[in-house]
Design a protein around this motif. Structure first.
Motif, PDB file in Angstrom:
ATOM      1  N   SER A   2      32.312  21.546   1.970  1.00 63.62           N
ATOM      2  CA  SER A   2      30.868  21.729   2.038  1.00 63.62           C
ATOM      3  C   SER A   2      30.279  20.990   3.225  1.00 63.62           C
ATOM      4  O   SER A   2      30.801  19.982   3.675  1.00 63.62           O
ATOM      5  N   LYS A   3      29.182  21.522   3.715  1.00 62.43           N
ATOM      6  CA  LYS A   3      28.531  20.914   4.878  1.00 62.43           C
ATOM      7  C   LYS A   3      27.551  19.814   4.474  1.00 62.43           C
ATOM      8  O   LYS A   3      27.154  19.019   5.302  1.00 62.43           O
ATOM      9  N   PHE A   4      27.108  19.842   3.244  1.00 65.85           N
ATOM     10  CA  PHE A   4      26.098  18.877   2.800  1.00 65.85           C
ATOM     11  C   PHE A   4      26.755  17.785   1.980  1.00 65.85           C
ATOM     12  O   PHE A   4      27.606  18.060   1.141  1.00 65.85           O
ATOM     13  N   LYS A   5      26.302  16.563   2.231  1.00 65.85           N
ATOM     14  CA  LYS A   5      26.819  15.437   1.462  1.00 65.85           C
ATOM     15  C   LYS A   5      25.933  15.245   0.247  1.00 65.85           C
ATOM     16  O   LYS A   5      24.735  15.508   0.275  1.00 65.85           O
ATOM     17  N   LYS A   6      26.502  14.730  -0.761  1.00 63.62           N
ATOM     18  CA  LYS A   6      25.723  14.445  -1.962  1.00 63.62           C
ATOM     19  C   LYS A   6      24.870  13.207  -1.721  1.00 63.62           C
ATOM     20  O   LYS A   6      25.308  12.243  -1.085  1.00 63.62           O
ATOM     21  N   LYS A   7      23.644  13.238  -2.285  1.00 62.38           N
ATOM     22  CA  LYS A   7      22.750  12.087  -2.157  1.00 62.38           C
ATOM     23  C   LYS A   7      23.228  10.979  -3.084  1.00 62.38           C
ATOM     24  O   LYS A   7      23.680  11.244  -4.193  1.00 62.38           O
ATOM     25  N   LYS A   8      23.048   9.759  -2.608  1.00 61.93           N
ATOM     26  CA  LYS A   8      23.394   8.622  -3.459  1.00 61.93           C
ATOM     27  C   LYS A   8      22.308   8.448  -4.497  1.00 61.93           C
ATOM     28  O   LYS A   8      21.126   8.631  -4.221  1.00 61.93           O
ATOM     29  N   SER A   9      22.681   8.065  -5.656  1.00 66.97           N
ATOM     30  CA  SER A   9      21.710   7.946  -6.743  1.00 66.97           C
ATOM     31  C   SER A   9      20.876   6.663  -6.667  1.00 66.97           C
ATOM     32  O   SER A   9      19.883   6.524  -7.349  1.00 66.97           O
ATOM     33  N   GLY A  10      21.222   5.684  -5.870  1.00 66.83           N
ATOM     34  CA  GLY A  10      20.470   4.415  -5.757  1.00 66.83           C
ATOM     35  C   GLY A  10      19.187   4.576  -4.964  1.00 66.83           C
ATOM     36  O   GLY A  10      19.028   5.497  -4.156  1.00 66.83           O
ATOM     37  N   GLN A  11      18.226   3.698  -5.190  1.00 61.09           N
ATOM     38  CA  GLN A  11      16.956   3.747  -4.478  1.00 61.09           C
ATOM     39  C   GLN A  11      17.049   2.939  -3.197  1.00 61.09           C
ATOM     40  O   GLN A  11      17.821   1.978  -3.106  1.00 61.09           O
ATOM     41  N   GLN A  12      16.215   3.316  -2.228  1.00 57.34           N
ATOM     42  CA  GLN A  12      16.182   2.568  -0.982  1.00 57.34           C
ATOM     43  C   GLN A  12      15.446   1.255  -1.198  1.00 57.34           C
ATOM     44  O   GLN A  12      14.480   1.178  -1.960  1.00 57.34           O
ATOM     45  N   ALA A  13      15.860   0.227  -0.490  1.00 58.13           N
ATOM     46  CA  ALA A  13      15.206  -1.076  -0.590  1.00 58.13           C
ATOM     47  C   ALA A  13      13.875  -1.043   0.163  1.00 58.13           C
ATOM     48  O   ALA A  13      13.758  -0.403   1.204  1.00 58.13           O
ATOM     49  N   ILE A  14      12.897  -1.738  -0.381  1.00 53.02           N
ATOM     50  CA  ILE A  14      11.586  -1.821   0.265  1.00 53.02           C
ATOM     51  C   ILE A  14      11.653  -2.883   1.345  1.00 53.02           C
ATOM     52  O   ILE A  14      12.131  -3.999   1.115  1.00 53.02           O
ATOM     53  N   SER A  15      11.148  -2.564   2.498  1.00 51.00           N
ATOM     54  CA  SER A  15      11.174  -3.499   3.614  1.00 51.00           C
ATOM     55  C   SER A  15      10.179  -4.637   3.360  1.00 51.00           C
ATOM     56  O   SER A  15       9.011  -4.397   3.049  1.00 51.00           O
ATOM     57  N   THR A  16      10.622  -5.845   3.506  1.00 47.16           N
ATOM     58  CA  THR A  16       9.758  -7.023   3.311  1.00 47.16           C
ATOM     59  C   THR A  16       9.421  -7.692   4.639  1.00 47.16           C
ATOM     60  O   THR A  16       8.969  -8.832   4.661  1.00 47.16           O
ATOM     61  N   ALA A  17       9.626  -7.016   5.727  1.00 46.91           N
ATOM     62  CA  ALA A  17       9.379  -7.601   7.044  1.00 46.91           C
ATOM     63  C   ALA A  17       7.905  -7.896   7.276  1.00 46.91           C
ATOM     64  O   ALA A  17       7.562  -8.833   7.996  1.00 46.91           O
ATOM     65  N   SER A  18       6.998  -7.120   6.676  1.00 47.24           N
ATOM     66  CA  SER A  18       5.568  -7.336   6.924  1.00 47.24           C
ATOM     67  C   SER A  18       4.922  -8.302   5.934  1.00 47.24           C
ATOM     68  O   SER A  18       3.747  -8.639   6.087  1.00 47.24           O
ATOM     69  N   LEU A  19       5.648  -8.761   4.937  1.00 45.34           N
ATOM     70  CA  LEU A  19       5.061  -9.676   3.948  1.00 45.34           C
ATOM     71  C   LEU A  19       4.554 -10.985   4.555  1.00 45.34           C
ATOM     72  O   LEU A  19       3.467 -11.443   4.201  1.00 45.34           O
ATOM     73  N   PRO A  20       5.271 -11.645   5.450  1.00 44.61           N
ATOM     74  CA  PRO A  20       4.706 -12.874   6.045  1.00 44.61           C
ATOM     75  C   PRO A  20       3.390 -12.630   6.772  1.00 44.61           C
ATOM     76  O   PRO A  20       2.479 -13.457   6.714  1.00 44.61           O
ATOM     77  N   ASP A  21       3.271 -11.474   7.446  1.00 45.58           N
ATOM     78  CA  ASP A  21       2.008 -11.156   8.127  1.00 45.58           C
ATOM     79  C   ASP A  21       0.867 -11.028   7.128  1.00 45.58           C
ATOM     80  O   ASP A  21      -0.240 -11.529   7.351  1.00 45.58           O
ATOM     81  N   ILE A  22       1.121 -10.380   6.020  1.00 46.91           N
ATOM     82  CA  ILE A  22       0.091 -10.201   4.992  1.00 46.91           C
ATOM     83  C   ILE A  22      -0.303 -11.538   4.385  1.00 46.91           C
ATOM     84  O   ILE A  22      -1.482 -11.831   4.190  1.00 46.91           O
ATOM     85  N   VAL A  23       0.681 -12.385   4.103  1.00 48.94           N
ATOM     86  CA  VAL A  23       0.408 -13.703   3.529  1.00 48.94           C
ATOM     87  C   VAL A  23      -0.442 -14.529   4.479  1.00 48.94           C
ATOM     88  O   VAL A  23      -1.422 -15.166   4.071  1.00 48.94           O
ATOM     89  N   PHE A  24      -0.121 -14.524   5.769  1.00 47.07           N
ATOM     90  CA  PHE A  24      -0.900 -15.313   6.723  1.00 47.07           C
ATOM     91  C   PHE A  24      -2.298 -14.738   6.930  1.00 47.07           C
ATOM     92  O   PHE A  24      -3.253 -15.482   7.142  1.00 47.07           O
ATOM     93  N   MET A  25      -2.447 -13.421   6.850  1.00 48.20           N
ATOM     94  CA  MET A  25      -3.798 -12.838   6.926  1.00 48.20           C
ATOM     95  C   MET A  25      -4.641 -13.273   5.740  1.00 48.20           C
ATOM     96  O   MET A  25      -5.811 -13.631   5.895  1.00 48.20           O
ATOM     97  N   LEU A  26      -4.076 -13.265   4.537  1.00 48.10           N
ATOM     98  CA  LEU A  26      -4.816 -13.717   3.355  1.00 48.10           C
ATOM     99  C   LEU A  26      -5.159 -15.201   3.464  1.00 48.10           C
ATOM    100  O   LEU A  26      -6.275 -15.613   3.137  1.00 48.10           O
ATOM    101  N   LEU A  27      -4.215 -16.002   3.902  1.00 49.17           N
ATOM    102  CA  LEU A  27      -4.461 -17.430   4.070  1.00 49.17           C
ATOM    103  C   LEU A  27      -5.587 -17.670   5.063  1.00 49.17           C
ATOM    104  O   LEU A  27      -6.501 -18.460   4.810  1.00 49.17           O
ATOM    105  N   PHE A  28      -5.545 -16.986   6.182  1.00 50.22           N
ATOM    106  CA  PHE A  28      -6.584 -17.121   7.189  1.00 50.22           C
ATOM    107  C   PHE A  28      -7.938 -16.681   6.642  1.00 50.22           C
ATOM    108  O   PHE A  28      -8.958 -17.333   6.864  1.00 50.22           O
ATOM    109  N   PHE A  29      -7.971 -15.575   5.903  1.00 53.23           N
ATOM    110  CA  PHE A  29      -9.218 -15.084   5.319  1.00 53.23           C
ATOM    111  C   PHE A  29      -9.841 -16.133   4.407  1.00 53.23           C
ATOM    112  O   PHE A  29     -11.028 -16.428   4.501  1.00 53.23           O
ATOM    113  N   PHE A  30      -9.050 -16.722   3.508  1.00 52.13           N
ATOM    114  CA  PHE A  30      -9.600 -17.704   2.578  1.00 52.13           C
ATOM    115  C   PHE A  30      -9.995 -18.991   3.282  1.00 52.13           C
ATOM    116  O   PHE A  30     -10.942 -19.660   2.874  1.00 52.13           O
ATOM    117  N   MET A  31      -9.294 -19.363   4.329  1.00 52.80           N
ATOM    118  CA  MET A  31      -9.684 -20.556   5.082  1.00 52.80           C
ATOM    119  C   MET A  31     -11.028 -20.359   5.777  1.00 52.80           C
ATOM    120  O   MET A  31     -11.831 -21.280   5.870  1.00 52.80           O
TER     121      MET A  31
END
Length: 157
Positions: A2-31
């Motif tokens: 077959s030309k098509f591969k079967k999809k893996k049943s696991g879910q993709q991981a959510i990227s956490t690369a932008s979390l520090p930016d969000i945390v620092f924006m919230l910190l700055f806002f409250f300050m």
């Protein structure tokens, strides 16, 4: 084959690369938006008298507060309930006109008629001290007066 591969049943991981930016924006806002207490109380936190009809003050930036109560430093000021605090210092009734005129200089001229003087007096304070304060306020034409209370019934059953 077959030309098509079967999809893996696991879910993709959510990227956490932008979390520090969000945390620092919230910190700055409250300050930036947090307002610190402007005065350091030299009198004990007043135990306010009770009242049944209470109205909340609007335009807190136009309110000048006078605290009346027992001084925290009783060795220096004594233990009487009639100590007056203006901004960060213990004062006398004679200092009130200069305090009000200084507060008026900090606001625009068109807002001066809307300025209110709030008295936060302990319920054990001397009535004579409150009368002296009111007389000094009349001298500088500060006639909008608010007496701070706590909501509740003042009538004992």
């Amino acid at each position: 084959m077959s030309k098509f591969k079967k999809k893996k049943s696991g879910q993709q991981a959510i990227s956490t690369a932008s979390l520090p930016d969000i945390v620092f924006m919230l910190l700055f806002f409250f300050m930036v938006t947090t307002v610190m207490r402007e005065t350091d109380l030299k009198v004990d936190s007043p135990r306010l008298p009770s009242a049944t009809e209470v109205k909340k003050l609007e335009h807190k930036s136009l309110v000048s507060t006078i605290y009346v109560g027992r001084a925290k430093d009783t060795d220096k000021w004594g233990s009487k309930y009639n100590r007056i605090q203006l901004n960060d210092k213990i004062a006398t009734p004679d200092d009130i006109p200069a305090f009000i005129l200084n507060e008026r200089q900090q606001v625009s001229e068109k807002e001066i008629p809307f300025m209110t003087t709030s008295i936060k007096a302990d319920k054990e304070s001397n009535v004579g001290t409150l009368t002296d304060i009111r007389l000094q306020l009349r001298e500088v034409n500060a006639l909008k007066l608010s007496l701070s209370t706590q909501k509740g019934s003042s009538i004992k059953k």
